[in-house]
Design a protein around this motif. Structure first.
Motif, short mmCIF file in Angstrom:
data_model
loop_
_atom_site.label_atom_id
_atom_site.label_comp_id
_atom_site.label_asym_id
_atom_site.label_seq_id
_atom_site.Cartn_x
_atom_site.Cartn_y
_atom_site.Cartn_z
N THR A 1 12.29 20.06 -18.56
CA THR A 1 11.48 20.55 -17.44
C THR A 1 10.12 20.98 -17.97
O THR A 1 9.92 21.10 -19.18
CB THR A 1 12.15 21.75 -16.76
OG1 THR A 1 12.23 22.83 -17.72
CG2 THR A 1 13.55 21.38 -16.28
N GLU A 2 9.22 21.23 -17.04
CA GLU A 2 7.92 21.75 -17.47
C GLU A 2 8.06 23.11 -18.11
O GLU A 2 7.33 23.45 -19.05
CB GLU A 2 6.97 21.83 -16.27
CG GLU A 2 6.57 20.48 -15.71
CD GLU A 2 5.55 20.61 -14.59
OE1 GLU A 2 4.80 21.60 -14.58
OE2 GLU A 2 5.51 19.72 -13.72
N GLU A 3 9.02 23.91 -17.64
CA GLU A 3 9.24 25.24 -18.19
C GLU A 3 9.86 25.17 -19.59
O GLU A 3 9.54 26.00 -20.45
CB GLU A 3 10.12 26.06 -17.27
CG GLU A 3 9.50 26.41 -15.92
CD GLU A 3 9.43 25.20 -14.98
OE1 GLU A 3 8.56 25.20 -14.08
OE2 GLU A 3 10.24 24.25 -15.17
N GLN B 1 16.12 24.90 -27.22
CA GLN B 1 15.12 23.83 -27.15
C GLN B 1 15.66 22.66 -27.96
O GLN B 1 16.44 22.84 -28.90
CB GLN B 1 13.77 24.28 -27.71
CG GLN B 1 13.02 25.26 -26.83
CD GLN B 1 11.58 25.45 -27.29
OE1 GLN B 1 10.85 24.48 -27.50
NE2 GLN B 1 11.17 26.70 -27.44
N LYS C 1 14.11 11.34 -23.68
CA LYS C 1 13.67 12.31 -22.67
C LYS C 1 14.53 12.21 -21.42
O LYS C 1 14.95 13.24 -20.84
CB LYS C 1 12.20 12.08 -22.34
CG LYS C 1 11.65 12.99 -21.23
CD LYS C 1 10.14 12.98 -21.19
CE LYS C 1 9.60 11.61 -20.85
NZ LYS C 1 9.85 11.25 -19.43
N CYS D 1 0.82 9.69 -26.46
CA CYS D 1 0.59 10.61 -25.35
C CYS D 1 0.21 9.86 -24.07
O CYS D 1 0.54 10.30 -22.97
CB CYS D 1 -0.51 11.60 -25.72
SG CYS D 1 -0.07 12.74 -27.05
N GLU E 1 5.47 11.59 -17.95
CA GLU E 1 5.72 13.01 -17.69
C GLU E 1 5.21 13.88 -18.84
O GLU E 1 5.93 14.65 -19.46
CB GLU E 1 7.22 13.27 -17.47
CG GLU E 1 7.80 12.52 -16.29
CD GLU E 1 9.28 12.80 -16.10
OE1 GLU E 1 9.65 13.39 -15.07
OE2 GLU E 1 10.06 12.45 -17.01
N ARG E 2 3.91 13.76 -19.06
CA ARG E 2 3.30 14.43 -20.21
C ARG E 2 3.53 15.93 -20.22
O ARG E 2 3.64 16.56 -21.28
CB ARG E 2 1.78 14.14 -20.22
CG ARG E 2 1.04 14.73 -21.43
CD ARG E 2 1.50 14.04 -22.70
NE ARG E 2 0.87 14.62 -23.89
CZ ARG E 2 1.33 15.66 -24.57
NH1 ARG E 2 2.43 16.27 -24.15
NH2 ARG E 2 0.71 16.11 -25.64
N GLU E 3 3.66 16.51 -19.08
CA GLU E 3 3.85 17.96 -19.00
C GLU E 3 5.25 18.40 -19.41
O GLU E 3 5.50 19.59 -19.59
CB GLU E 3 3.55 18.45 -17.58
CG GLU E 3 4.54 18.02 -16.52
CD GLU E 3 4.36 16.58 -16.06
OE1 GLU E 3 5.16 16.12 -15.22
OE2 GLU E 3 3.41 15.92 -16.53
N LYS E 4 6.17 17.43 -19.58
CA LYS E 4 7.55 17.78 -19.91
C LYS E 4 7.88 17.58 -21.39
O LYS E 4 9.04 17.69 -21.77
CB LYS E 4 8.52 16.95 -19.06
CG LYS E 4 8.48 17.30 -17.57
CD LYS E 4 9.52 16.53 -16.79
CE LYS E 4 9.49 16.89 -15.31
NZ LYS E 4 10.51 16.14 -14.53
N TYR E 5 6.91 17.30 -22.20
CA TYR E 5 7.17 17.19 -23.63
C TYR E 5 6.00 17.73 -24.45
O TYR E 5 4.85 17.67 -24.04
CB TYR E 5 7.52 15.76 -24.06
CG TYR E 5 6.44 14.72 -23.86
CD1 TYR E 5 5.50 14.45 -24.86
CD2 TYR E 5 6.37 13.97 -22.68
CE1 TYR E 5 4.53 13.48 -24.69
CE2 TYR E 5 5.41 12.99 -22.51
CZ TYR E 5 4.48 12.75 -23.51
OH TYR E 5 3.52 11.78 -23.34
N PRO F 1 10.09 22.21 -22.04
CA PRO F 1 9.86 20.81 -22.40
C PRO F 1 10.63 20.41 -23.66
O PRO F 1 11.00 21.26 -24.47
CB PRO F 1 8.36 20.75 -22.63
CG PRO F 1 7.98 22.14 -23.03
CD PRO F 1 8.91 23.05 -22.29
#
Length: 628
Positions: free
Chosen positions: A207-209, A177, A201, A236, A241-245, A211
């Motif tokens: 990725t979403e999996e 990570q 970023k 935020c 791409e909020r789901e990626k961090y 972040p």
């Protein structure tokens, strides 16, 4: 130099950001964040005497046992000691659990990043954390860089980190990570912090999996916590791409608001919190992870870390940091579950009594005045809750006696005993320990031994009339309305006296017997309760007496398996206190009038002694005047 009359000439107020329709004030915390414990890195580097490898190793194992899954273990490029410690955690079998992430820190410099990554080679789970200070203060004073150069450095270092970690085939055995910190975030223009992180970023391509982690530190706490929450919510909203961090926060405590800042930041969208146990760190320290976790716990939220034995945790922290946990520190301080004030103690005592009654009906909600947390949940005993000094009221000493001796003192006895305790605390000029209060109670009310009175033998019988009416055929003679006769041998100041007395019950008959020796006690209050359960149950009896109608009052306490004998012991306890309080009390007691016995008295003495020789009974049992 004295403080300025007008500090605005030297210090500028922090400018809040414009955030219309902010959402965080309406949010509540209903789950635990991801925790990152940085005691071994940020905490350690702030110590006057940093931990050695063995101390860090012990601390690491404790963090794992508590339940932390992400632990920042070192600054490997800073010293060989930190590098070697990281290698130990990677290489030594069974030390780092498979579900624990090892995090290491590096500044934005390629050579230092490479050294840092090498320290983690072979780790199962690794977080590479790099940082770059982005505030105008640091750009101008420390780095002499403009915004563009700062952004380019952040991107360049991110791409380099990527090339030697997740893109490097030799590192394929490690789950990586990446964490980036726009250091001094709280003092950075919000738009620029978002711009830098957007570029980072894009360079890392999360990725979403898996972040990326954006750590937004209050490197120096600059404002009130609500402003920091606004900064987090703005970030935020702004970075795509909020789901990626994952948004992580690292609050420092310069203004004393780090805990509030961390909690509000979570309300504003932060999913992760970095801090240390009990807040150790540079200057006033990092945010305190213990306080944050137990704040959640007391709101009914599982914190995912376990402080069931907080004293053991404190021991390791204090020995490792060589900094004591302040006695008034939230949750961890030795005094935070203690009450010295009389009104506080009384409220707590009442709360525990009601809770005990509620538990009998399976109601288990914790509602105790002044105690937001059950001390037992963190491994502390109730004996530590109430502490007694000269400012304490009746409730404090009564609580100690209840917890230690299982005696629920009547209110008037609480008042009397509190005066005894207060005098002792004033004489000692300090707080009394629980054991000292117990000893003082036992001494004052003669629980272990009565220094003046001893009940040698006794018999309580029905005082039957000489010519009772015969009962109806087939029925026994009822004695419920008849008086009781106490006949006994009482030792007073080591001399035995034969006494008898008649009264409605056992206590009054003994009181009348004592009056024959010149000890006039009138019982004005009587309380009793049981101690223990089953075959081991005892009776606890409390008797308040006055002296022949005077205002002088004394208390006696008796404990015995037999409730009648407990009552008699309590009355003799009161009698001993009465003699001791009289003028000239140190002198041995002598009856003020002769022990003149009636025929009924002598008959009762014959039954008790087993002798029909009345003269022997009188000589032996009354210790006649020549022996007195």
């Amino acid at each position: 130099m004295p403080m300025l009359k007008d500090p605005s000439k030297k210090y500028r107020p922090f400018k809040p950001i414009n955030l219309p329709n902010r959402q965080w004030p309406d949010k509540v915390l209903n789950k635990a964040p991801r925790w990152l414990a940085t005691d071994l890195r940020d905490g350690n580097q702030s110590l006057p005497d940093p931990m050695d490898g063995d101390q860090k190793f012990r601390f690491f194992k404790m963090l794992v046992d508590i339940g932390y899954k992400e632990i920042e273990v070192s600054f490997p490029s800073a010293s060989q000691t930190d590098f070697d410690f990281t290698r130990r955690l990677v290489e030594e079998p069974g030390v780092t659990p498979d579900d624990v992430w090892l995090q290491v820190l590096s500044p934005c410099r390629e050579d230092l990043i490479r050294r840092t990554v090498e320290s983690l080679r072979g780790a199962k789970k690794a977080i590479l954390h790099i940082y770059l200070a982005t505030s105008p203060c640091f750009r101008r004073i420390v780095f002499n860089m403009d915004k563009q150069k700062s952004l380019e450095m952040a991107v360049r270092c991110t791409k380099f980190a990527r090339s030697i970690t997740k893109d490097d085939p030799s590192m394929a055995g490690t789950e990586w990570q990446f964490e980036f910190s726009p250091e001094t975030f709280s003092d950075t223009e919000p738009e620029f912090a978002a711009e830098v992180c957007e570029a980072v970023k894009a360079a890392w391509e999360p990725t979403e999996e898996v972040p990326i982690i954006f750590n937004l530190p209050a490197t120096v706490e600059m404002s009130t916590p609500n402003v920091f929450a606004d900064q987090i919510e703005f970030f935020c909203r702004t970075v795509s791409e909020r789901e990626k961090y994952v948004v992580s926060v690292h609050p420092h405590n310069d203004r004393g608001c780090a805990v509030a800042a961390a909690e509000m930041a979570q309300m504003a969208g932060a999913q992760r919190v970095e801090g240390t146990l009990f807040g150790n760190g540079e200057r006033t320290g990092n945010v305190d992870l213990v306080t944050l976790a137990l704040n959640l716990y007391t709101q009914g939220v599982t914190p995912n870390v376990d402080f069931s034995d907080i004293n053991a945790v404190i021991k390791v922290v204090e020995e490792s940091n060589k900094i004591p946990v302040n006695e008034r520190w939230p949750y961890g301080g030795q005094l935070v579950v203690c009450a010295f004030s009389g009104s506080h103690q009384d409220a707590i005592k009442k709360g525990f009594k009601l809770r005990q009654e509620a538990q009998a009906t399976d109601e288990n909600e914790w509602v105790i005045p002044y105690l937001p947390l059950d001390p037992q949940d963190i491994g502390r005993t109730y004996e530590a809750v109430i502490r007694v000094n000269s400012q304490s009221g009746k409730g404090g000493a009564a609580w100690v006696i209840l917890r230690s001796l299982e005696l629920d003192l009547p209110r008037a006895l609480q008042v009397e005993f509190s005066k005894i305790v207060q005098k002792r605390t004033e004489d000692a000029n300090r707080e009394l320990r629980a054991s000292e209060i117990v000893s003082l109670f036992e001494e004052s009310y003669h629980l272990k031994s009565n220094p003046r009175f001893n009940l040698v033998d006794y018999n309580i019988t029905t005082d039957r009339p000489l010519s009772p009416n015969p009962p109806e055929p087939g029925k026994a003679l009822s004695t419920k309305n008849l008086k009781r006769r106490f006949t006994g041998i009482i030792e007073i100041d080591q001399l035995q006296h034969a006494v008898t007395g008649v009264g409605p019950g056992a206590i009054s008959s003994l009181a009348n017997a004592l009056s024959g020796l010149g000890i006039d006690l009138d019982v004005v209050d009587y309380k009793e309760h049981s101690i223990g359960l089953g075959k081991e149950t005892k009776a606890a009896t409390f008797i308040q007496c006055t002296n022949g109608g005077s205002k002088e009052q004394v208390w006696g306490v008796g404990i015995h398996q037999d409730v009648v004998q407990a009552s008699l012991i309590a009355l003799l306890s009161a009698a001993s206190s009465f003699l001791t309080s009289r003028a000239g009390s140190p002198a041995p007691f002598r009856p003020i009038r002769s022990n003149t016995l009636t025929d009924e008295d002598l008959q009762a003495l014959e039954q008790l002694s087993g002798s029909t020789d009345r003269q022997v009974n009188l000589d032996v049992l009354t210790q006649k005047a020549e022996r007195q």
